[in-house]
Design a protein around this motif. Structure first.
Motif, PDB file in Angstrom:
ATOM      1  N   ILE A  16       6.112  -5.118   1.435  1.00  0.00           N
ATOM      2  CA  ILE A  16       7.388  -4.687   0.858  1.00  0.00           C
ATOM      3  C   ILE A  16       7.430  -5.009  -0.631  1.00  0.00           C
ATOM      4  O   ILE A  16       7.013  -6.082  -1.057  1.00  0.00           O
ATOM      5  CB  ILE A  16       8.561  -5.368   1.580  1.00  0.00           C
ATOM      6  N   VAL A  17       7.931  -4.058  -1.412  1.00  0.00           N
ATOM      7  CA  VAL A  17       8.096  -4.249  -2.849  1.00  0.00           C
ATOM      8  C   VAL A  17       9.565  -4.546  -3.136  1.00  0.00           C
ATOM      9  O   VAL A  17      10.452  -3.818  -2.689  1.00  0.00           O
ATOM     10  CB  VAL A  17       7.652  -3.003  -3.638  1.00  0.00           C
ATOM     11  N   PHE A  18       9.816  -5.618  -3.874  1.00  0.00           N
ATOM     12  CA  PHE A  18      11.180  -6.032  -4.217  1.00  0.00           C
ATOM     13  C   PHE A  18      11.437  -5.783  -5.695  1.00  0.00           C
ATOM     14  O   PHE A  18      10.518  -5.792  -6.523  1.00  0.00           O
ATOM     15  CB  PHE A  18      11.379  -7.524  -3.913  1.00  0.00           C
ATOM     16  N   ASP A  19      12.735  -5.578  -6.024  1.00  0.00           N
ATOM     17  CA  ASP A  19      13.105  -5.468  -7.432  1.00  0.00           C
ATOM     18  C   ASP A  19      13.556  -6.828  -7.941  1.00  0.00           C
ATOM     19  O   ASP A  19      13.452  -7.842  -7.239  1.00  0.00           O
ATOM     20  CB  ASP A  19      14.189  -4.405  -7.633  1.00  0.00           C
ATOM     21  N   ILE A  20      14.079  -6.871  -9.167  1.00  0.00           N
ATOM     22  CA  ILE A  20      14.443  -8.149  -9.781  1.00  0.00           C
ATOM     23  C   ILE A  20      15.607  -8.838  -9.079  1.00  0.00           C
ATOM     24  O   ILE A  20      15.789 -10.046  -9.181  1.00  0.00           O
ATOM     25  CB  ILE A  20      14.766  -7.931 -11.277  1.00  0.00           C
ATOM     26  N   LYS A  21      16.381  -8.070  -8.305  1.00  0.00           N
ATOM     27  CA  LYS A  21      17.515  -8.646  -7.577  1.00  0.00           C
ATOM     28  C   LYS A  21      17.155  -9.019  -6.138  1.00  0.00           C
ATOM     29  O   LYS A  21      18.003  -9.478  -5.383  1.00  0.00           O
ATOM     30  CB  LYS A  21      18.692  -7.675  -7.589  1.00  0.00           C
ATOM     31  N   GLY A  22      15.923  -8.795  -5.753  1.00  0.00           N
ATOM     32  CA  GLY A  22      15.495  -9.144  -4.407  1.00  0.00           C
ATOM     33  C   GLY A  22      15.741  -8.071  -3.377  1.00  0.00           C
ATOM     34  O   GLY A  22      15.642  -8.340  -2.171  1.00  0.00           O
ATOM     35  N   ALA A  23      16.040  -6.854  -3.804  1.00  0.00           N
ATOM     36  CA  ALA A  23      16.278  -5.746  -2.874  1.00  0.00           C
ATOM     37  C   ALA A  23      14.970  -5.005  -2.596  1.00  0.00           C
ATOM     38  O   ALA A  23      14.134  -4.849  -3.486  1.00  0.00           O
ATOM     39  CB  ALA A  23      17.317  -4.790  -3.449  1.00  0.00           C
ATOM     40  N   GLU A  24      14.811  -4.535  -1.369  1.00  0.00           N
ATOM     41  CA  GLU A  24      13.616  -3.780  -1.000  1.00  0.00           C
ATOM     42  C   GLU A  24      13.714  -2.367  -1.577  1.00  0.00           C
ATOM     43  O   GLU A  24      14.672  -1.646  -1.311  1.00  0.00           O
ATOM     44  CB  GLU A  24      13.480  -3.721   0.517  1.00  0.00           C
ATOM     45  N   LYS A 135       4.348 -11.313  -0.957  1.00  0.00           N
ATOM     46  CA  LYS A 135       5.453 -10.502  -1.479  1.00  0.00           C
ATOM     47  C   LYS A 135       4.988  -9.759  -2.738  1.00  0.00           C
ATOM     48  O   LYS A 135       4.170 -10.273  -3.499  1.00  0.00           O
ATOM     49  CB  LYS A 135       6.669 -11.381  -1.813  1.00  0.00           C
ATOM     50  N   ILE A 136       5.561  -8.571  -2.936  1.00  0.00           N
ATOM     51  CA  ILE A 136       5.262  -7.776  -4.136  1.00  0.00           C
ATOM     52  C   ILE A 136       6.569  -7.587  -4.907  1.00  0.00           C
ATOM     53  O   ILE A 136       7.585  -7.199  -4.320  1.00  0.00           O
ATOM     54  CB  ILE A 136       4.673  -6.399  -3.778  1.00  0.00           C
ATOM     55  N   VAL A 137       6.543  -7.866  -6.190  1.00  0.00           N
ATOM     56  CA  VAL A 137       7.733  -7.709  -7.031  1.00  0.00           C
ATOM     57  C   VAL A 137       7.424  -6.720  -8.139  1.00  0.00           C
ATOM     58  O   VAL A 137       6.452  -6.889  -8.882  1.00  0.00           O
ATOM     59  CB  VAL A 137       8.182  -9.059  -7.624  1.00  0.00           C
ATOM     60  N   ASP A 209       3.650  -6.328 -10.362  1.00  0.00           N
ATOM     61  CA  ASP A 209       3.104  -5.051 -10.836  1.00  0.00           C
ATOM     62  C   ASP A 209       1.829  -4.651 -10.083  1.00  0.00           C
ATOM     63  O   ASP A 209       1.778  -4.709  -8.871  1.00  0.00           O
ATOM     64  CB  ASP A 209       2.844  -5.119 -12.347  1.00  0.00           C
ATOM     65  N   ASN A 210       0.808  -4.260 -10.829  1.00  0.00           N
ATOM     66  CA  ASN A 210      -0.417  -3.783 -10.200  1.00  0.00           C
ATOM     67  C   ASN A 210      -1.471  -4.875 -10.081  1.00  0.00           C
ATOM     68  O   ASN A 210      -2.670  -4.613 -10.079  1.00  0.00           O
ATOM     69  CB  ASN A 210      -0.998  -2.603 -10.993  1.00  0.00           C
ATOM     70  N   SER A 211      -1.032  -6.137  -9.985  1.00  0.00           N
ATOM     71  CA  SER A 211      -1.991  -7.234  -9.823  1.00  0.00           C
ATOM     72  C   SER A 211      -2.719  -7.153  -8.487  1.00  0.00           C
ATOM     73  O   SER A 211      -3.835  -7.658  -8.359  1.00  0.00           O
ATOM     74  CB  SER A 211      -1.284  -8.587  -9.959  1.00  0.00           C
ATOM     75  N   VAL A 212      -2.104  -6.499  -7.488  1.00  0.00           N
ATOM     76  CA  VAL A 212      -2.785  -6.301  -6.207  1.00  0.00           C
ATOM     77  C   VAL A 212      -3.999  -5.398  -6.401  1.00  0.00           C
ATOM     78  O   VAL A 212      -5.097  -5.681  -5.902  1.00  0.00           O
ATOM     79  CB  VAL A 212      -1.829  -5.693  -5.165  1.00  0.00           C
ATOM     80  N   ASN A 213      -3.814  -4.307  -7.145  1.00  0.00           N
ATOM     81  CA  ASN A 213      -4.933  -3.403  -7.417  1.00  0.00           C
ATOM     82  C   ASN A 213      -6.029  -4.101  -8.221  1.00  0.00           C
ATOM     83  O   ASN A 213      -7.224  -3.888  -7.986  1.00  0.00           O
ATOM     84  CB  ASN A 213      -4.446  -2.167  -8.177  1.00  0.00           C
ATOM     85  N   THR A 214      -5.613  -4.934  -9.175  1.00  0.00           N
ATOM     86  CA  THR A 214      -6.587  -5.682  -9.969  1.00  0.00           C
ATOM     87  C   THR A 214      -7.375  -6.642  -9.093  1.00  0.00           C
ATOM     88  O   THR A 214      -8.605  -6.759  -9.220  1.00  0.00           O
ATOM     89  CB  THR A 214      -5.871  -6.469 -11.083  1.00  0.00           C
ATOM     90  N   LEU A 215      -6.673  -7.307  -8.193  1.00  0.00           N
ATOM     91  CA  LEU A 215      -7.331  -8.244  -7.276  1.00  0.00           C
ATOM     92  C   LEU A 215      -8.342  -7.526  -6.393  1.00  0.00           C
ATOM     93  O   LEU A 215      -9.502  -7.954  -6.271  1.00  0.00           O
ATOM     94  CB  LEU A 215      -6.277  -8.942  -6.419  1.00  0.00           C
ATOM     95  N   GLU A 216      -7.908  -6.438  -5.777  1.00  0.00           N
ATOM     96  CA  GLU A 216      -8.785  -5.719  -4.853  1.00  0.00           C
ATOM     97  C   GLU A 216      -9.992  -5.127  -5.570  1.00  0.00           C
ATOM     98  O   GLU A 216     -11.129  -5.239  -5.097  1.00  0.00           O
ATOM     99  CB  GLU A 216      -7.987  -4.628  -4.140  1.00  0.00           C
TER     100      GLU A 216
END
Length: 222
Positions: A16-24, A135-137, A209-216
């Protein structure tokens, strides 16, 4: 073809990707090769042992009587004083003398090959994913530098536990670092330097952000 499609659907991982307020606000796909492997507890245990051993400097050192600077003259004559016989003042019995069997400078580092380190990282990330601690923000709606109060409220809403690991693309070039660095129990790291100990030592792992893509792309390529 149908069986292959079912297998791909079964192996599909989402976060799940969250915004700055914690909403999905969205969901993203995660690589099963990184977040869906069978955890290897023995490998992770070995990695932690190697990692902690390599954090030690091993520079504790004491001087033997032969390394003490001073005269080797006998302290007083052998007989006739009524006192115990002694040689030089550099022996371990006296203050300022040498140390018997004291610690010496040594190399206590351990080695582990790169493939094992990467597999240990994948094992810990998979365990966190299974525990719903990944978590993804999205930072698209962030201000140039959000307040620390805003980021603290975000972490309280989407995380549980005390220790949180924030994974970014570039820590030095990211202004959001200033919003996180004063928060207690929060650690910042880059995606291409993430290691298994950091993941295991955190209750939550948050990717920005796209740190998941960078990691993978970084670790699957290596």
């Amino acid at each position: 073809m149908v069986n292959k499609a079912k297998t791909e659907e079964k192996n599909k991982l989402e976060a799940i990707v969250f915004d700055i307020k914690g909403a999905e606000i969205d969901k993203i796909n995660l690589s099963a090769s990184v977040f869906g492997v069978e955890p290897n507890t023995n490998l992770v245990s070995h990695y932690v042992r190697v990692y902690l051993a390599n954090q030690r400097q091993g520079n504790a050192s004491t001087k033997t009587r032969g390394e003490i600077v001073g005269t080797t003259k006998k302290m007083y004559r052998q007989k006739g004083t009524g006192r115990a016989r002694h040689s030089t003042s550099k022996v371990n019995l006296f203050r300022g003398g040498g140390v018997t069997f004291g610690p010496q400078t040594r190399d206590i580092s351990l080695k582990m090959n790169k493939k094992q380190k990467v597999q240990a990282l994948f094992s810990t990330l998979s365990s966190k994913y299974t525990a719903s601690a990944i978590k993804i923000v999205s930072t698209q709606a962030f201000e140039n530098r959000p307040s620390t109060k805003t980021m603290s409220a975000l972490l309280k809403k989407i995380t549980s536990g005390k220790k949180t690991l924030i994974v970014m693309d570039q820590v030095s070039a990211n202004p959001i670092v200033l919003s996180f660095r004063n928060l207690p129990k929060v650690t910042l790291t880059q995606a291409n330097t993430l290691n298994a100990y950091q993941v295991m030592n955190s209750n939550n792992v948050i990717f920005l952000d796209n740190s998941v893509n960078t990691l993978e792309s970084h670790y699957l390529k290596s």
